[in-house]
Design a protein around this motif. Structure first.
Motif, short mmCIF file in Angstrom:
data_model
loop_
_atom_site.label_atom_id
_atom_site.label_comp_id
_atom_site.label_asym_id
_atom_site.label_seq_id
_atom_site.Cartn_x
_atom_site.Cartn_y
_atom_site.Cartn_z
N TYR A 142 -5.62 4.53 0.83
CA TYR A 142 -4.34 4.18 0.23
C TYR A 142 -4.50 3.81 -1.24
N LEU A 143 -3.38 3.84 -1.96
CA LEU A 143 -3.28 3.28 -3.30
C LEU A 143 -2.56 1.95 -3.20
N ILE A 144 -2.83 1.05 -4.13
CA ILE A 144 -2.08 -0.19 -4.19
C ILE A 144 -0.65 0.12 -4.62
N SER A 166 -5.87 9.68 -8.48
CA SER A 166 -5.17 9.40 -7.22
C SER A 166 -5.65 10.34 -6.12
N TYR A 167 -5.72 11.63 -6.43
CA TYR A 167 -6.17 12.61 -5.44
C TYR A 167 -7.59 12.31 -4.98
N LYS A 168 -8.47 12.04 -5.93
CA LYS A 168 -9.87 11.78 -5.58
C LYS A 168 -9.99 10.54 -4.71
N LYS A 169 -9.18 9.54 -4.98
CA LYS A 169 -9.23 8.31 -4.21
C LYS A 169 -8.73 8.51 -2.78
N LYS A 196 13.73 1.63 -3.05
CA LYS A 196 12.29 1.61 -3.33
C LYS A 196 11.53 0.79 -2.30
N LYS A 197 11.84 1.02 -1.02
CA LYS A 197 11.20 0.24 0.03
C LYS A 197 10.36 1.08 0.99
N ASP A 198 10.75 2.32 1.22
CA ASP A 198 10.00 3.14 2.18
C ASP A 198 8.90 3.88 1.43
N HIS A 199 7.71 3.28 1.39
CA HIS A 199 6.61 3.84 0.61
C HIS A 199 6.12 5.17 1.15
N TYR A 200 6.45 5.50 2.39
CA TYR A 200 6.01 6.77 2.95
C TYR A 200 6.76 7.96 2.34
N ILE A 201 7.84 7.70 1.63
CA ILE A 201 8.46 8.77 0.85
C ILE A 201 7.53 9.17 -0.29
N ARG A 220 0.81 -1.21 0.00
CA ARG A 220 0.00 0.00 0.00
C ARG A 220 0.85 1.27 0.00
N ILE A 221 0.29 2.32 -0.59
CA ILE A 221 0.87 3.66 -0.52
C ILE A 221 -0.19 4.54 0.13
N TYR A 222 -0.02 4.84 1.39
CA TYR A 222 -1.03 5.61 2.12
C TYR A 222 -0.99 7.08 1.74
#
Length: 267
Positions: free
Chosen positions: A242-244, A227-230, A201-206, A130-132
């Motif tokens: 989150y996004l996948i 993406s913004y709307k979601k 490419k591991k810390d998705h919070y970046i 996930r990408i929160y």
């Protein structure tokens, strides 16, 4: 990979309402491409055993750390007038006398303000896929005081440089640094953040930070995107949205952030 712990900060339980006690780069290859209408991908392509580096611990600046810890140990708790909060802060004169590097360390490891919070934040699971849209809750019921936020904003160039030095030394971007970058609207750090993310490419919070910087600056390409709307549109709590995580969404976020940064350079 080096990990740090912050023994001076209290662990805040978000599932109970209680009163507090005293707390014991290399260049990036920018490309211009309009991606506002690109669809976000809903399928994760991460390997089944893939584990990202999800860092929820703070970065610990090295500047005068022992001296700062000694100051923190002498702090006493002060209630506010409401009885639901308070502060744990060093004396105003001592704070003003600190050199900028020591003040940076103090502010990063010791949020001064406390406000009682009884709401339960949604738990987060499967972060590897996930990408929160929002960062993790950094300090629980503690937060930076007004004077600490003012320090970060008034000394943004120095703060950004000190963060970069610490990040490059420790090879991590701690939760407090992420929060600070968003708080000071550190859009100048976008190339640095992208370069750092691309190492592993591991810390998705970046990626979360990149989206928040675009959102907070009302970048049209992102604001008009799916993406913004979601993630942010509507009245629902954005903390759990989150996004996948997959290559398509990862590249889309980086491309939009790149376009945004390039636009800043032409103004």
């Amino acid at each position: 990979m080096k990990k740090h712990h912050l023994p001076l900060m209290i662990v805040i339980c978000l599932f109970a309402c209680k009163s507090p006690g005293p707390r014991k780069s290399s260049e990036i290859n920018f490309k211009n491409k309009d991606s506002a209408n690109v669809q976000v991908s809903a399928k994760s392509d991460s390997p089944p055993n893939y584990k990202p580096y999800i860092l929820e611990e703070p970065s610990i600046p090295p500047y005068g750390l022992d001296s700062v810890k000694a100051l923190i140990r002498k702090i006493t708790w002060e209630d506010d007038s409401s009885g639901d909060g308070g502060v744990e802060a060093i004396d105003v004169r001592v704070y003003k006398s600190l050199p900028i590097k020591l003040k940076f360390t103090y502010n990063m490891i010791h949020p001064e303000s406390y406000s009682q919070m009884c709401d339960i934040l949604p738990s987060r699971e499967h972060e590897e896929n996930r990408i929160y849209g929002e960062l993790t809750d950094n300090f629980g019921e503690y937060d930076w005081s007004d004077r600490q936020i003012d320090f970060f904003k008034e000394n943004r160039d120095s703060v950004e440089n000190l963060m970069k030095e610490t990040i490059e030394k420790d090879n991590i971007i701690g939760s407090n640094f992420k929060e600070a970058i968003v708080a000071i609207n550190g859009k100048e750090m976008i190339p640095f953040l992208i370069n750092f993310y691309n190492k592993e490419k591991k810390d998705h919070y970046i990626l979360t930070m990149l989206m928040l910087l675009m959102k907070n600056n009302n970048y049209a390409e992102f604001m008009n995107s799916i993406s913004y709307k979601k993630l942010y549109d509507g009245n629902e709590d954005s903390y759990s949205k989150y996004l996948i995580h997959n290559k398509a969404n990862e590249e889309l976020i980086i491309q939009r952030a790149t376009n945004y940064y390039n636009g800043l350079q032409t103004k």
